[in-house]
Motif scaffolding. Sequence first.
Motif, PDB file in Angstrom:
ATOM      1  N   ASN A   1      37.327  62.065  35.474  1.00  0.00           N
ATOM      2  CA  ASN A   1      38.354  63.086  35.323  1.00  0.00           C
ATOM      3  C   ASN A   1      39.614  62.686  36.071  1.00  0.00           C
ATOM      4  O   ASN A   1      39.549  62.138  37.169  1.00  0.00           O
ATOM      5  CB  ASN A   1      37.836  64.424  35.861  1.00  0.00           C
ATOM      6  CG  ASN A   1      38.938  65.445  36.070  1.00  0.00           C
ATOM      7  OD1 ASN A   1      39.469  65.590  37.174  1.00  0.00           O
ATOM      8  ND2 ASN A   1      39.291  66.155  35.009  1.00  0.00           N
ATOM      9  N   ALA A   2      40.757  62.968  35.466  1.00  0.00           N
ATOM     10  CA  ALA A   2      42.043  62.795  36.127  1.00  0.00           C
ATOM     11  C   ALA A   2      42.833  64.084  35.993  1.00  0.00           C
ATOM     12  O   ALA A   2      42.883  64.670  34.910  1.00  0.00           O
ATOM     13  CB  ALA A   2      42.820  61.637  35.516  1.00  0.00           C
ATOM     14  N   ARG A   3      43.436  64.518  37.077  1.00  0.00           N
ATOM     15  CA  ARG A   3      44.206  65.759  37.077  1.00  0.00           C
ATOM     16  C   ARG A   3      45.658  65.485  37.424  1.00  0.00           C
ATOM     17  O   ARG A   3      45.959  64.816  38.407  1.00  0.00           O
ATOM     18  CB  ARG A   3      43.606  66.757  38.063  1.00  0.00           C
ATOM     19  CG  ARG A   3      44.414  68.044  38.213  1.00  0.00           C
ATOM     20  CD  ARG A   3      43.635  69.109  38.955  1.00  0.00           C
ATOM     21  NE  ARG A   3      42.551  69.627  38.135  1.00  0.00           N
ATOM     22  CZ  ARG A   3      41.739  70.629  38.500  1.00  0.00           C
ATOM     23  NH1 ARG A   3      41.897  71.191  39.698  1.00  0.00           N
ATOM     24  NH2 ARG A   3      40.790  71.043  37.692  1.00  0.00           N
ATOM     25  N   ILE A   4      46.537  66.038  36.597  1.00  0.00           N
ATOM     26  CA  ILE A   4      47.973  65.930  36.821  1.00  0.00           C
ATOM     27  C   ILE A   4      48.523  67.333  37.016  1.00  0.00           C
ATOM     28  O   ILE A   4      48.293  68.210  36.188  1.00  0.00           O
ATOM     29  CB  ILE A   4      48.678  65.239  35.646  1.00  0.00           C
ATOM     30  CG1 ILE A   4      48.198  63.791  35.521  1.00  0.00           C
ATOM     31  CG2 ILE A   4      50.193  65.278  35.825  1.00  0.00           C
ATOM     32  CD1 ILE A   4      48.735  63.058  34.313  1.00  0.00           C
ATOM     33  N   VAL A   5      49.221  67.530  38.115  1.00  0.00           N
ATOM     34  CA  VAL A   5      49.768  68.834  38.445  1.00  0.00           C
ATOM     35  C   VAL A   5      51.283  68.788  38.374  1.00  0.00           C
ATOM     36  O   VAL A   5      51.924  68.009  39.077  1.00  0.00           O
ATOM     37  CB  VAL A   5      49.329  69.293  39.845  1.00  0.00           C
ATOM     38  CG1 VAL A   5      49.913  70.669  40.145  1.00  0.00           C
ATOM     39  CG2 VAL A   5      47.817  69.310  39.955  1.00  0.00           C
ATOM     40  N   THR A   6      51.866  69.616  37.526  1.00  0.00           N
ATOM     41  CA  THR A   6      53.316  69.781  37.468  1.00  0.00           C
ATOM     42  C   THR A   6      53.594  71.258  37.733  1.00  0.00           C
ATOM     43  O   THR A   6      53.508  71.707  38.878  1.00  0.00           O
ATOM     44  CB  THR A   6      53.877  69.328  36.106  1.00  0.00           C
ATOM     45  OG1 THR A   6      53.198  69.992  35.040  1.00  0.00           O
ATOM     46  CG2 THR A   6      53.697  67.822  35.941  1.00  0.00           C
TER      47      THR A   6
ATOM     48  N   SER B   1      49.566  57.343  31.768  1.00  0.00           N
ATOM     49  CA  SER B   1      50.083  58.565  32.370  1.00  0.00           C
ATOM     50  C   SER B   1      51.591  58.490  32.550  1.00  0.00           C
ATOM     51  O   SER B   1      52.117  57.534  33.108  1.00  0.00           O
ATOM     52  CB  SER B   1      49.421  58.838  33.714  1.00  0.00           C
ATOM     53  OG  SER B   1      49.952  60.008  34.304  1.00  0.00           O
ATOM     54  N   ARG B   2      52.293  59.536  32.091  1.00  0.00           N
ATOM     55  CA  ARG B   2      53.739  59.631  32.283  1.00  0.00           C
ATOM     56  C   ARG B   2      54.072  60.219  33.646  1.00  0.00           C
ATOM     57  O   ARG B   2      55.211  60.124  34.095  1.00  0.00           O
ATOM     58  CB  ARG B   2      54.349  60.504  31.188  1.00  0.00           C
ATOM     59  CG  ARG B   2      54.221  59.923  29.791  1.00  0.00           C
ATOM     60  CD  ARG B   2      55.205  58.803  29.592  1.00  0.00           C
ATOM     61  NE  ARG B   2      55.189  58.317  28.218  1.00  0.00           N
ATOM     62  CZ  ARG B   2      56.034  57.429  27.722  1.00  0.00           C
ATOM     63  NH1 ARG B   2      56.988  56.932  28.501  1.00  0.00           N
ATOM     64  NH2 ARG B   2      55.943  57.045  26.464  1.00  0.00           N
ATOM     65  N   PHE B   3      53.109  60.828  34.276  1.00  0.00           N
ATOM     66  CA  PHE B   3      53.284  61.445  35.580  1.00  0.00           C
ATOM     67  C   PHE B   3      52.247  60.902  36.544  1.00  0.00           C
ATOM     68  O   PHE B   3      51.228  60.351  36.132  1.00  0.00           O
ATOM     69  CB  PHE B   3      53.156  62.972  35.475  1.00  0.00           C
ATOM     70  CG  PHE B   3      54.129  63.607  34.533  1.00  0.00           C
ATOM     71  CD1 PHE B   3      55.383  63.993  34.976  1.00  0.00           C
ATOM     72  CD2 PHE B   3      53.797  63.827  33.209  1.00  0.00           C
ATOM     73  CE1 PHE B   3      56.294  64.577  34.117  1.00  0.00           C
ATOM     74  CE2 PHE B   3      54.695  64.410  32.334  1.00  0.00           C
ATOM     75  CZ  PHE B   3      55.952  64.789  32.793  1.00  0.00           C
ATOM     76  N   SER B   4      52.508  61.072  37.814  1.00  0.00           N
ATOM     77  CA  SER B   4      51.566  60.636  38.824  1.00  0.00           C
ATOM     78  C   SER B   4      50.291  61.468  38.747  1.00  0.00           C
ATOM     79  O   SER B   4      50.337  62.684  38.615  1.00  0.00           O
ATOM     80  CB  SER B   4      52.182  60.755  40.214  1.00  0.00           C
ATOM     81  OG  SER B   4      53.304  59.912  40.353  1.00  0.00           O
ATOM     82  N   ILE B   5      49.164  60.793  38.839  1.00  0.00           N
ATOM     83  CA  ILE B   5      47.888  61.476  38.868  1.00  0.00           C
ATOM     84  C   ILE B   5      47.660  62.016  40.275  1.00  0.00           C
ATOM     85  O   ILE B   5      47.761  61.279  41.246  1.00  0.00           O
ATOM     86  CB  ILE B   5      46.746  60.529  38.459  1.00  0.00           C
ATOM     87  CG1 ILE B   5      46.923  60.099  37.003  1.00  0.00           C
ATOM     88  CG2 ILE B   5      45.389  61.191  38.670  1.00  0.00           C
ATOM     89  CD1 ILE B   5      45.965  59.030  36.550  1.00  0.00           C
ATOM     90  N   ASN B   6      47.364  63.287  40.364  1.00  0.00           N
ATOM     91  CA  ASN B   6      47.204  63.930  41.661  1.00  0.00           C
ATOM     92  C   ASN B   6      45.795  63.792  42.223  1.00  0.00           C
ATOM     93  O   ASN B   6      45.614  63.739  43.438  1.00  0.00           O
ATOM     94  CB  ASN B   6      47.580  65.405  41.571  1.00  0.00           C
ATOM     95  CG  ASN B   6      49.023  65.608  41.188  1.00  0.00           C
ATOM     96  OD1 ASN B   6      49.339  65.838  40.016  1.00  0.00           O
ATOM     97  ND2 ASN B   6      49.921  65.507  42.159  1.00  0.00           N
ATOM     98  N   ALA B   7      44.813  63.744  41.348  1.00  0.00           N
ATOM     99  CA  ALA B   7      43.439  63.624  41.797  1.00  0.00           C
ATOM    100  C   ALA B   7      42.589  63.025  40.691  1.00  0.00           C
ATOM    101  O   ALA B   7      42.893  63.160  39.503  1.00  0.00           O
ATOM    102  CB  ALA B   7      42.879  64.984  42.211  1.00  0.00           C
ATOM    103  N   MET B   8      41.520  62.369  41.086  1.00  0.00           N
ATOM    104  CA  MET B   8      40.554  61.849  40.139  1.00  0.00           C
ATOM    105  C   MET B   8      39.158  62.200  40.641  1.00  0.00           C
ATOM    106  O   MET B   8      38.954  62.402  41.845  1.00  0.00           O
ATOM    107  CB  MET B   8      40.686  60.342  39.960  1.00  0.00           C
ATOM    108  CG  MET B   8      42.011  59.917  39.356  1.00  0.00           C
ATOM    109  SD  MET B   8      42.116  58.147  38.982  1.00  0.00           S
ATOM    110  CE  MET B   8      41.011  58.054  37.555  1.00  0.00           C
ATOM    111  N   GLY B   9      38.234  62.267  39.720  1.00  0.00           N
ATOM    112  CA  GLY B   9      36.895  62.629  40.127  1.00  0.00           C
ATOM    113  C   GLY B   9      35.856  62.301  39.085  1.00  0.00           C
ATOM    114  O   GLY B   9      36.150  61.733  38.029  1.00  0.00           O
TER     115      GLY B   9
END
Length: 119
Positions: free
Chosen positions: A97-102, A27-35
Amino acid sequence: QVRLVESGGGLVQAGGSLRLSCVASGSRFSINAMGWYRQAPGKQRELVASITTTGDSTNYADSVKGRFTISRDNAKSTVYLQMNSLKPEDTAVYYCNARIVTMYYVDYWGQGTQVTVSS
C-alpha cells in the motif's frame, strides 16, 4: 496512476523467514506512507505494518510485533517487510500500500503476493 509491484512471497515452513519487497512508480506527488496489508481466505484485509516516508514512524499489528520488521528506501521508492518466525496463521495474500496525502488521502494497491506457511 501509482503502480506498486510486490515480490518475495512463496512457500515456507513454520519458523522460517521471508522478505517482501514493493516498488512504487508513477507518483506525481510525494508518497507519505507505505505499508503492508494481508488477507487470508474468509477474512477481511488487515494492516500488517506501515511506515512514514519521513520520521520513520511505524505501526504494526499486534500479531506480528517482534517478528516482522518494515523498512524503506526512499531513493528507490521501495518498502520491505522482513518476516521472521513465520507461523501458519501468517498465510495470506500480502498487499503493498502507498498513501498520498494532499487535501485528503488516496491509497494505491499492488496486486498482492502469496505467502504460505506450512506446519
